[in-house]
Design an enzyme around this catalytic site. Structure first.
Site, PDB file in Angstrom:
ATOM      1  N   CYS A  19      -3.000  -3.176   7.330  1.00 14.91           N
ATOM      2  CA  CYS A  19      -2.748  -3.288   8.769  1.00 14.91           C
ATOM      3  C   CYS A  19      -3.361  -1.920   9.319  1.00 14.91           C
ATOM      4  O   CYS A  19      -3.089  -0.868   8.890  1.00 14.91           O
ATOM      5  CB  CYS A  19      -1.297  -3.866   8.754  1.00 14.91           C
TER       6      CYS A  19
ATOM      7  N   THR B 281      14.557 -42.429   2.986  1.00 11.84           N
ATOM      8  CA  THR B 281      14.448 -41.666   1.543  1.00 11.84           C
ATOM      9  C   THR B 281      16.047 -41.128   0.899  1.00 11.84           C
ATOM     10  O   THR B 281      16.407 -41.423  -0.007  1.00 11.84           O
ATOM     11  CB  THR B 281      13.497 -40.856   1.211  1.00 11.84           C
TER      12      THR B 281
ATOM     13  N   GLU C 220       0.960  -1.320  -0.024  1.00 11.07           N
ATOM     14  CA  GLU C 220       0.063   0.173  -0.030  1.00 11.07           C
ATOM     15  C   GLU C 220       0.809   1.148  -0.087  1.00 11.07           C
ATOM     16  O   GLU C 220       0.498   2.255  -0.825  1.00 11.07           O
ATOM     17  CB  GLU C 220      -0.882   0.034   1.404  1.00 11.07           C
TER      18      GLU C 220
ATOM     19  N   GLY D 169       8.724 -40.771   2.578  1.00  8.94           N
ATOM     20  CA  GLY D 169       8.223 -42.052   2.161  1.00  8.94           C
ATOM     21  C   GLY D 169       7.021 -42.559   2.789  1.00  8.94           C
ATOM     22  O   GLY D 169       6.307 -41.584   3.445  1.00  8.94           O
TER      23      GLY D 169
ATOM     24  N   TRP E 105      10.708 -42.683 -14.103  1.00 13.09           N
ATOM     25  CA  TRP E 105       9.958 -42.058 -13.012  1.00 13.09           C
ATOM     26  C   TRP E 105       8.432 -42.410 -13.006  1.00 13.09           C
ATOM     27  O   TRP E 105       7.965 -42.815 -13.730  1.00 13.09           O
ATOM     28  CB  TRP E 105       9.952 -40.375 -13.064  1.00 13.09           C
TER      29      TRP E 105
ATOM     30  N   SER F 148      19.490 -53.576  -3.165  1.00 14.68           N
ATOM     31  CA  SER F 148      20.719 -52.800  -3.111  1.00 14.68           C
ATOM     32  C   SER F 148      20.259 -51.416  -2.375  1.00 14.68           C
ATOM     33  O   SER F 148      18.979 -50.723  -2.460  1.00 14.68           O
ATOM     34  CB  SER F 148      21.106 -52.386  -4.247  1.00 14.68           C
TER      35      SER F 148
END
Length: 386
Positions: free
Chosen positions: A80, A214, A57, A314, A188, A173
């Site tokens: 405000c 993760t 403002e 995860g 993906w 693994s």
């Protein structure tokens, strides 16, 4: 009072200016302002950023100068009326001679919340509220949660198949390099457009949360790669009860006071090893299952002025977040794929909810398309309790 159709364009512009502050205003709200004179010409504009200090403002009024007298001020958020880092904007609006204020919504800050509009009306300024309120509320939903509870807005984000699987059966693994190579080979879950949008989500948040499992499996960077400017780096928060975070992980190697590890371990040597690499380590209270208490977690982040948290965990972290009740919002990406089988990883692990009537209920759902993928966005909690 009802705004006229001529108010739509300048108020849309105010919202557009406010969105320029995403990533640059936290812990303050995103605010845009437009001053339009009696002839319908835009004579002042402003967009708030935290570092620049001045509110939208004030910037718009300064640009308008004497042309602000008798003009209309358009805002996405109530001005405000209290002394904070700057003086009250209401006083500046009155002093500038503004004749009318059109705003999208009330400020959720209890120190303001209607009082700003009341002060304007008492000064003889016409006030209209409510145009584009839905858009305005969504823009500042993190601020609305934080200013009332002093805890961040928590969004649970995940990418999954149509049958709700976030990953195939775990590989034998545990070598991060091998896992990344396998991901590149297998592909993906979602396509490029959805993955690019993830970085837009990250840009909208102050912090991102993930479990150490993760990190060990995928070795992600957890950074905001949207290319957009931000006031402070995305805080990377890792739940790591026993301090298993590998020192060779990419998160550790790239830490620049933007990594927070939450643990319950008392291994002082391990803590020092991480701290010497620029990582902040905090001990957190534990829940009954021995994991960090999620309610304590959000309170800790709130004390750090973190207004929004994106969970990209995860199954274990997702399950803990949902069962603890800290999740306010979900953003689930779905790919047109079905994994099936009993070994594939579900969205959320743990005991879940024992009855359908107790299940987490997602409201105000919106659907989004990203090429062949789609996303479900919705809310578990009401962020605006008028």
């Amino acid at each position: 009072m009802t705004s006229s159709s001529t108010d739509e364009q300048p108020l849309r512009r105010a919202l557009e200016l406010a969105r320029e502050g995403v990533g640059l205003t936290s812990p303050n709200p995103c605010v845009g302002a437009v001053v339009v004179d009696a002839a319908g010409s835009v004579v002042g504009e402003g967009s708030h950023t935290y570092e620049a200090l001045k509110h939208a403002e004030i910037l718009a009024l300064q640009q308008a100068g004497e042309k602000a007298r008798g003009a209309t001020l358009y805002l996405n958020l109530e001005p405000c009326c209290h002394q904070g880092r700057t003086g009250p904007c209401v006083s500046a609006i009155v002093s500038a001679g503004i004749g009318r204020v059109v705003a999208s919504m009330r400020d959720p800050n209890p120190l303001v919340c209607g009082k700003g509009f009341e002060s304007l009306r008492e000064a003889g300024i016409e006030v209209s509220v409510g145009l584009f309120e839905k858009e305005a509320r969504k823009l500042n939903e993190a601020f609305a949660k934080y200013i009332r509870t002093h805890t961040p807005l928590v969004t649970l984000k995940s990418a999954m198949t149509l049958d709700g699987k976030i990953a195939p059966a775990p590989s034998e693994s545990h070598n991060p390099t091998a896992v990344r190579a396998a991901s590149a080979t297998q592909g993906w879950i979602t396509g490029e457009k959805a993955r690019a949008h993830v970085h837009e989500l990250r840009h909208q948040h102050d912090a991102i949360l993930i479990g150490v499992g993760t990190i060990i499996a995928d070795d992600p960077l957890l950074t905001d790669r949207s290319g957009r400017p931000r006031r402070r780096p995305l805080l990377r928060v890792i739940l790591d009860s026993r301090l298993r975070l590998p020192l060779h992980s990419r998160v550790v190697k790239t830490a620049k006071d933007d990594v927070l590890v939450l643990c319950s371990s008392s291994d002082e040597k391990r803590m020092r090893d991480l701290q010497q690499r620029g990582i902040r380590v905090e001990r957190m209270p534990t829940a009954e299952d021995g994991r960090p208490d999620m309610q304590s977690l959000v309170r800790c982040l709130g004390e750090m002025e973190i207004t929004s948290l994106l969970i990209e965990g995860g199954a274990a972290v997702n399950g803990a977040a949902l069962s603890s009740g800290i999740v306010d919002k979900v953003f689930f990406y779905y790919a047109p794929k079905i994994l099936g089988g009993t070994g594939a990883v579900p969205l959320a692990a743990g005991s879940g909810f024992s009855r359908m009537s107790d299940a987490a209920y997602v409201k105000s759902i919106e659907l989004h398309r990203f090429g062949e993928d789609f996303a479900v966005e919705g809310y578990l909690n009401d962020l605006y309790r008028d």
